[in-house]
Design a protein around this motif. Structure first.
Motif, PDB file in Angstrom:
ATOM      1  N   PHE A  28      58.502   3.351  -8.650  1.00 56.23           N
ATOM      2  CA  PHE A  28      59.487   3.375  -7.575  1.00 56.23           C
ATOM      3  C   PHE A  28      60.118   1.993  -7.490  1.00 56.23           C
ATOM      4  O   PHE A  28      59.522   0.993  -7.880  1.00 56.23           O
ATOM      5  N   ASP A  29      61.355   1.959  -6.999  1.00 57.31           N
ATOM      6  CA  ASP A  29      62.172   0.743  -7.076  1.00 57.31           C
ATOM      7  C   ASP A  29      61.565  -0.480  -6.404  1.00 57.31           C
ATOM      8  O   ASP A  29      61.762  -1.593  -6.873  1.00 57.31           O
ATOM      9  N   ASP A  30      60.843  -0.312  -5.312  1.00 51.16           N
ATOM     10  CA  ASP A  30      60.345  -1.467  -4.566  1.00 51.16           C
ATOM     11  C   ASP A  30      59.138  -2.147  -5.203  1.00 51.16           C
ATOM     12  O   ASP A  30      58.661  -3.157  -4.694  1.00 51.16           O
ATOM     13  N   CYS A  31      58.642  -1.625  -6.307  1.00 48.90           N
ATOM     14  CA  CYS A  31      57.501  -2.239  -6.990  1.00 48.90           C
ATOM     15  C   CYS A  31      57.993  -2.975  -8.237  1.00 48.90           C
ATOM     16  O   CYS A  31      58.491  -2.347  -9.167  1.00 48.90           O
ATOM     17  N   PRO A  32      57.851  -4.295  -8.283  1.00 51.34           N
ATOM     18  CA  PRO A  32      58.340  -5.048  -9.441  1.00 51.34           C
ATOM     19  C   PRO A  32      57.477  -4.881 -10.698  1.00 51.34           C
ATOM     20  O   PRO A  32      57.942  -5.176 -11.795  1.00 51.34           O
ATOM     21  N   ASN A  33      56.262  -4.392 -10.540  1.00 47.40           N
ATOM     22  CA  ASN A  33      55.341  -4.327 -11.678  1.00 47.40           C
ATOM     23  C   ASN A  33      55.722  -3.286 -12.725  1.00 47.40           C
ATOM     24  O   ASN A  33      55.292  -3.377 -13.871  1.00 47.40           O
ATOM     25  N   TRP A  34      56.534  -2.310 -12.353  1.00 53.27           N
ATOM     26  CA  TRP A  34      56.908  -1.293 -13.338  1.00 53.27           C
ATOM     27  C   TRP A  34      57.705  -1.910 -14.480  1.00 53.27           C
ATOM     28  O   TRP A  34      57.615  -1.462 -15.623  1.00 53.27           O
ATOM     29  N   LYS A  35      58.449  -2.971 -14.206  1.00 50.69           N
ATOM     30  CA  LYS A  35      59.243  -3.607 -15.257  1.00 50.69           C
ATOM     31  C   LYS A  35      58.350  -4.286 -16.289  1.00 50.69           C
ATOM     32  O   LYS A  35      58.674  -4.320 -17.479  1.00 50.69           O
ATOM     33  N   ILE A  36      57.214  -4.802 -15.852  1.00 49.61           N
ATOM     34  CA  ILE A  36      56.248  -5.404 -16.780  1.00 49.61           C
ATOM     35  C   ILE A  36      55.674  -4.324 -17.690  1.00 49.61           C
ATOM     36  O   ILE A  36      55.611  -4.492 -18.913  1.00 49.61           O
ATOM     37  N   ALA A  37      55.261  -3.206 -17.098  1.00 52.81           N
ATOM     38  CA  ALA A  37      54.737  -2.096 -17.892  1.00 52.81           C
ATOM     39  C   ALA A  37      55.798  -1.577 -18.857  1.00 52.81           C
ATOM     40  O   ALA A  37      55.502  -1.279 -20.022  1.00 52.81           O
ATOM     41  N   ASP A  38      57.031  -1.482 -18.403  1.00 54.70           N
ATOM     42  CA  ASP A  38      58.126  -1.006 -19.242  1.00 54.70           C
ATOM     43  C   ASP A  38      58.333  -1.934 -20.442  1.00 54.70           C
ATOM     44  O   ASP A  38      58.508  -1.473 -21.576  1.00 54.70           O
ATOM     45  N   GLN A  39      58.286  -3.249 -20.230  1.00 54.56           N
ATOM     46  CA  GLN A  39      58.435  -4.208 -21.326  1.00 54.56           C
ATOM     47  C   GLN A  39      57.292  -4.068 -22.320  1.00 54.56           C
ATOM     48  O   GLN A  39      57.511  -4.127 -23.535  1.00 54.56           O
ATOM     49  N   ARG A  40      56.083  -3.870 -21.825  1.00 54.36           N
ATOM     50  CA  ARG A  40      54.931  -3.727 -22.726  1.00 54.36           C
ATOM     51  C   ARG A  40      55.022  -2.422 -23.509  1.00 54.36           C
ATOM     52  O   ARG A  40      54.700  -2.397 -24.706  1.00 54.36           O
ATOM     53  N   LEU A  41      55.466  -1.361 -22.877  1.00 51.71           N
ATOM     54  CA  LEU A  41      55.655  -0.102 -23.598  1.00 51.71           C
ATOM     55  C   LEU A  41      56.750  -0.235 -24.651  1.00 51.71           C
ATOM     56  O   LEU A  41      56.636   0.317 -25.744  1.00 51.71           O
ATOM     57  N   ALA A  42      57.807  -0.991 -24.357  1.00 49.70           N
ATOM     58  CA  ALA A  42      58.876  -1.223 -25.330  1.00 49.70           C
ATOM     59  C   ALA A  42      58.346  -1.975 -26.547  1.00 49.70           C
ATOM     60  O   ALA A  42      58.744  -1.689 -27.685  1.00 49.70           O
ATOM     61  N   THR A  43      57.435  -2.916 -26.331  1.00 50.88           N
ATOM     62  CA  THR A  43      56.811  -3.640 -27.437  1.00 50.88           C
ATOM     63  C   THR A  43      56.066  -2.670 -28.350  1.00 50.88           C
ATOM     64  O   THR A  43      56.149  -2.752 -29.577  1.00 50.88           O
ATOM     65  N   ILE A  44      55.351  -1.732 -27.743  1.00 46.62           N
ATOM     66  CA  ILE A  44      54.583  -0.753 -28.518  1.00 46.62           C
ATOM     67  C   ILE A  44      55.512   0.208 -29.250  1.00 46.62           C
ATOM     68  O   ILE A  44      55.324   0.479 -30.441  1.00 46.62           O
TER      69      ILE A  44
END
Length: 104
Positions: free
Chosen positions: A8-24
């Motif tokens: 959900f938009d108000d949680c900044p941590n999803w962007k970190i997970a998204d970057q790590r998934l993009a690496t994979i």
């Protein structure tokens, strides 16, 4: 393999997970990631959303803990370095069954 990143938009941590998934996914063409923004409490309950970010592997929450509540909240993960707002790159690789460099 189908991966869904729930957030959900108000949680900044999803962007970190998204970057790590993009690496994979850069090393694994057969892994696709869809992003799904959870917008309401009702949707969170319907999806069994345990907080942001949540990583579903073929529809199953890869990090679900028994008794975890559902709702629009930031999620906390147990990592080797302590509690964090997203799983580590290594934890994601294990959950997805992939190794660095494109190996399975």
């Amino acid at each position: 393999m189908d991966i869904t990143l729930l957030y959900f938009d108000d949680c900044p941590n999803w962007k970190i997970a998204d970057q790590r998934l993009a690496t994979i996914t850069a090393d694994h063409a057969d892994v696709t990631v869809r992003r799904h923004r959870v917008e309401t409490i009702e949707e969170a309950e319907r999806l069994g959303f345990h907080g942001s970010p949540s990583v579903l592997v073929d529809g199953v929450d890869a990090f679900a803990e028994p008794g975890a509540g559902v709702g629009l909240s930031c999620r906390v993960y147990r990592t080797p370095e302590g509690l964090a707002g997203a799983p580590t790159l290594e934890q994601l690789r294990v959950a997805l069954g992939v190794a660095p460099g494109g190996e399975r």
